[in-house]
Motif scaffolding. Structure first.
Motif: not given
Length: 785
Positions: A697-717
């Motif tokens: 279950a946490t692996i699924i959460g982590d795969t959802v979070g990967d593009p959140f924290k390492d792609t879209a989120g940082p690119a907003i800066n």
């Protein structure tokens, strides 16, 4: 101030005295010292042992993949750089020398940003194997020292090149330096945004694909050599986190200096051109201190060691910057030979502007301290919401007992809640700095910019903290793939990886705060640019009707409301495009890894060798293919709004983007960080440990979070700063075409329509791409696992 002559109108030339010239030269000297220290730290890292032959072979594969990707990326970005160079060259400027300088230093800024990203990656991929070898042969402290010194190299290069570029421009162009630095900052921001987006898509496509097939479907460890995506995953950590984050923080550094020098010249005159350079120069020296004192005490947690170094270097910076303010700045505004404080059109629109009061030394030092304190508060706040030892992540981990849906819900909740608190803290810092101006708008905005400069005194240590994360992560991956690191060494690398996860999350939070302060300061520079352009167009009497600056955020004005909504919407669209790009590329990786498990004999038994290069090629091709749409959106959306709706709606557009971008970036970064560390919490043996349903279950959460924290989120800066800089650069042209005959109106509308059509076409093409871009990807229903 002897030797200073400054006309009483905005944009006048400044003649620097011998003393100020000496200070600027000293700043340039400190920049060279920082670069020299980067070389010293680099030599120390490369002197460490490289471990076994097997470890070196794996490390070489990662090096080759990362180098090949960045080389191809820079060839792609050269096209965008050439177009932006041409655009800058045709935009109006006070004279040809400024226009040429602005264009040339655009290339310098872009080149510096690219160089920091590339050389940061170059060292990181060589440090990975050395950290693994140190953990295997020498113990935790040497391994941690190698990892942090690697980050120190990138940090010193960031502050060194940023200071060097700014000081050289000021020495050459003097009072016209802010206008030329607009190009320098734009080049740095544009390259950083592309590197953030491209690297983020690469790294998360590989990471998500590796996790979904390897950990979930095949139930093998994260960095198991039987997984064809493992090399691509390690490559991605370096091109995304090391190269991308280094370029991101460098452009924050450059852009903040641009805003500070523009506003400083207007608020403090020559002193405002010099003091914003003194502050980060002090930060460069304290960053060296911070890297050297990062030495673990016996039995001390690695995160506590790093945090202590950060707080000590930040405290020393605060003391030294205060001393510099009181030694350099005069005790009253009467002793400053300044430009008109918000006069001209801007003053007529916002009401009578009082003469500045108070002590410039106090204003400057308190503003800098606010920025430094903000960095420390963000560090603590982000650590609370993403650290494994605090309740938010523990709660997310516990929800894994009831399945992936509750893990995702709880992670979203953490992201939303943390975004509110972080935004309030950043807002308090911005408003606190703004109050220091005593009602004089340009002084208040300069104080905000100085707060950003204060925050940037910590950049050297921040970059070191961030690079520490992927280097430790890759070291653990190399150790696991090689099979040559056992027991105590493996435990050391697991600990360093967990520390690195938290430091990455913390530095993302600080980078977001930096972006907001820079964007706010640039917004002030934009309003000054609009005012100056309107004065030159002789629109003093009709300026309010033309620009509507009294109602930039007056939503009763439909044009402003539309601009505000478009600005907020662009952040959402940009984030959606980035996350969707990861989903498509990850789909191609999933198909390829499944194919290899299915078709290559003996992979699961360890007798067959996966085709690692094919996954690297997929991630490279797809990430570069996805670069164009977000980049065109960031550049052309402000152009469409500015020329289509006018200067005031463009200001509202920027306000909407800053507001929504702040919340979105924090939400994405912290929810992703919480999911990642919740997975680590379960893997440490909690709630069933590895292989359990909770772990899945946490692996699924982590795969959802990967593009959140390492792609879209940082690119907003960098997105926020690119849009602000584009608006700043086009402001004179927008104003010029807003007045005059109907031919101007036709040209203005034509520019807006072309920009809007290009953006719409790019989005349409992006949405027409298949879910998985793999050339031979079968339909999902035909796949057999």
């Amino acid at each position: 101030m002897s030797g200073l002559t400054l006309a009483a109108e905005t944009g006048a030339d400044i003649s620097l005295s011998g003393g100020n010239l000496t200070l600027i030269i000293a700043v340039g000297g400190i920049a060279l010292v920082a670069l020299a220290m980067a070389m010293v730290f680099r030599a120390q890292v490369l002197a460490a042992g490289e471990g076994t032959e097997n470890m070196r072979t794996i490390g070489l594969a990662v090096q080759e993949g990362a180098s090949a990707y960045l080389t191809r990326q820079f060839k792609t970005l050269a096209v965008f750089a050439a177009l932006a160079f041409a655009l800058l060259f045709v935009l109006p400027a006070d004279d040809n020398a400024i226009r040429i300088g602005r264009s040339v230093f655009f290339l310098v800024g872009a080149g510096f940003s690219a160089a920091i990203g590339y050389f940061g990656m170059w060292l990181a991929v060589r440090a990975n194997v050395r950290v693994a070898a140190a953990a295997r042969d020498e113990g935790r402290d040497p391994a941690m020292r190698v990892a942090f010194r690697t980050g120190g190299v990138v940090g010193m290069a960031t502050v060194g090149l940023g200071l060097l570029g700014a000081s050289v421009v000021v020495l050459i162009y003097r009072g016209n330096a802010p206008a030329v630095l607009e190009g320098f900052g734009f080049g740095a921001a544009l390259l950083a945004m592309f590197m953030r987006v491209g690297g983020g898509i690469f790294t998360k496509a590989a990471d998500v694909g590796a996790d979904l097939v390897g950990k979930v479907e095949q139930n093998i460890p994260e960095d198991d050599p039987r997984n064809a995506a493992t090399i691509a995953d390690n490559v991605g950590d370096n091109v995304g986190d090391c190269a991308g984050m280094a370029a991101d923080l460098f452009e924050s550094y450059a852009v903040m200096l641009v805003a500070a020098l523009i506003l400083g010249t207007a608020a403090f005159g020559a002193e405002g051109l010099v003091f914003p350079l003194i502050v980060p120069a002090i930060g460069a020296l304290t960053a060296i201190l911070g890297v050297y004192i990062t030495r673990p005490r016996p039995g001390e947690n690695g995160l506590r060691t790093i945090n202590r170094s950060f707080y000590i270097s930040a405290g020393v910076s605060a003391v030294l910057c205060t001393l510099a303010a009181f030694l350099y700045l005069p005790g009253s505004f009467d002793e400053l030979t300044r430009v008109d404080s918000g006069g001209g059109l801007l003053a007529s629109l916002i009401g009578a502007v009082p003469e500045p009061t108070g002590d410039p030394r106090v204003i400057a030092s308190v503003a800098v301290i606010i920025g430094i304190v903000l960095a420390a508060v963000i560090l603590a706040l982000t650590g609370y919401f993403t650290g494994t030892e605090h309740r938010p992540v523990k709660d997310v981990g516990k929800t894994a007992l009831t399945g992936p849906a509750t893990v995702i819900l709880s992670g979203l909740s953490v992201g939303f809640e943390s975004a509110v608190y972080t935004a309030l803290v950043i807002g308090a810092a911005v408003y606190g700095a703004f109050l220091l101006g005593g009602g004089v708008t340009v002084v208040s905005l300069f104080a905000v910019a100085l707060a950003g400069c204060g925050l940037l005194t910590t950049v050297g240590v921040i970059v070191a903290m961030d690079t520490f994360g992927p280097v430790s992560d890759n070291a653990q991956g190399i150790a696991e793939m090689s099979g040559d690191v056992h027991d105590e060494g493996a435990a050391i690398l697991t600990e360093l990886d967990a520390v690195g996860n938290t430091t990455k999350a913390i530095t993302k939070g600080i980078a977001i705060a930096t972006a907001v302060l820079a964007a706010t300061a640039l917004f002030g520079s934009f309003t000054n640019a609009v005012s100056t352009a309107a004065e030159k167009a002789n629109q003093n009497e009709t300026g309010e009707a033309l620009l509507g600056l009294t109602g930039v955020l007056n939503v009763a004005n439909p044009a402003n409301l539309v601009g505000l909504l478009i600005g907020a919407a662009v952040v959402f669209l940009f984030s959606g495009l980035a996350i969707n790009a990861v989903g498509r590329a990850a789909g191609a990786v999933v198909f390829e890894v499944r194919r290899q498990f299915r078709e290559i004999p003996g992979i699961m038994e360890g007798t067959g060798r996966p085709e690692y290069g094919k996954v690297v090629d997929i991630c490279t091709r797809d990430s570069l293919r996805e670069l164009a749409t977000p980049g065109l959106l960031a550049i052309l959306a402000p152009i469409a709004v500015g020329f289509g709706l006018g200067a005031a709606p463009l200001g509202a557009y920027l306000a909407g983007a800053i507001g929504s971008g702040t919340l979105m970036a924090v939400f994405l970064a912290n929810s992703g960080g919480a999911w990642d560390n919740a997975k680590k919490l379960v893997e440490d043996g909690n709630y069933g440990g590895k292989g359990s349903l909770a772990h899945e279950a946490t692996i699924i959460g982590d795969t959802v979070g990967d593009p959140f924290k390492d792609t879209a989120g940082p690119a907003i800066n960098p997105l926020l700063k690119v849009m602000n800089l584009v608006s700043l650069l086009i402001a004179p042209a927008v104003v010029a075409l807003s007045v005059g005959d109907e031919k101007n109106t036709g040209l203005r509308v034509a520019i807006a329509v072309v920009a809007a059509v290009v953006v719409a076409g790019a989005v349409y093409v992006s949405k027409r791409r298949p879910v998985a871009i793999g050339e031979e990807a079968p339909e999902p229903r035909t796949v057999q696992v």
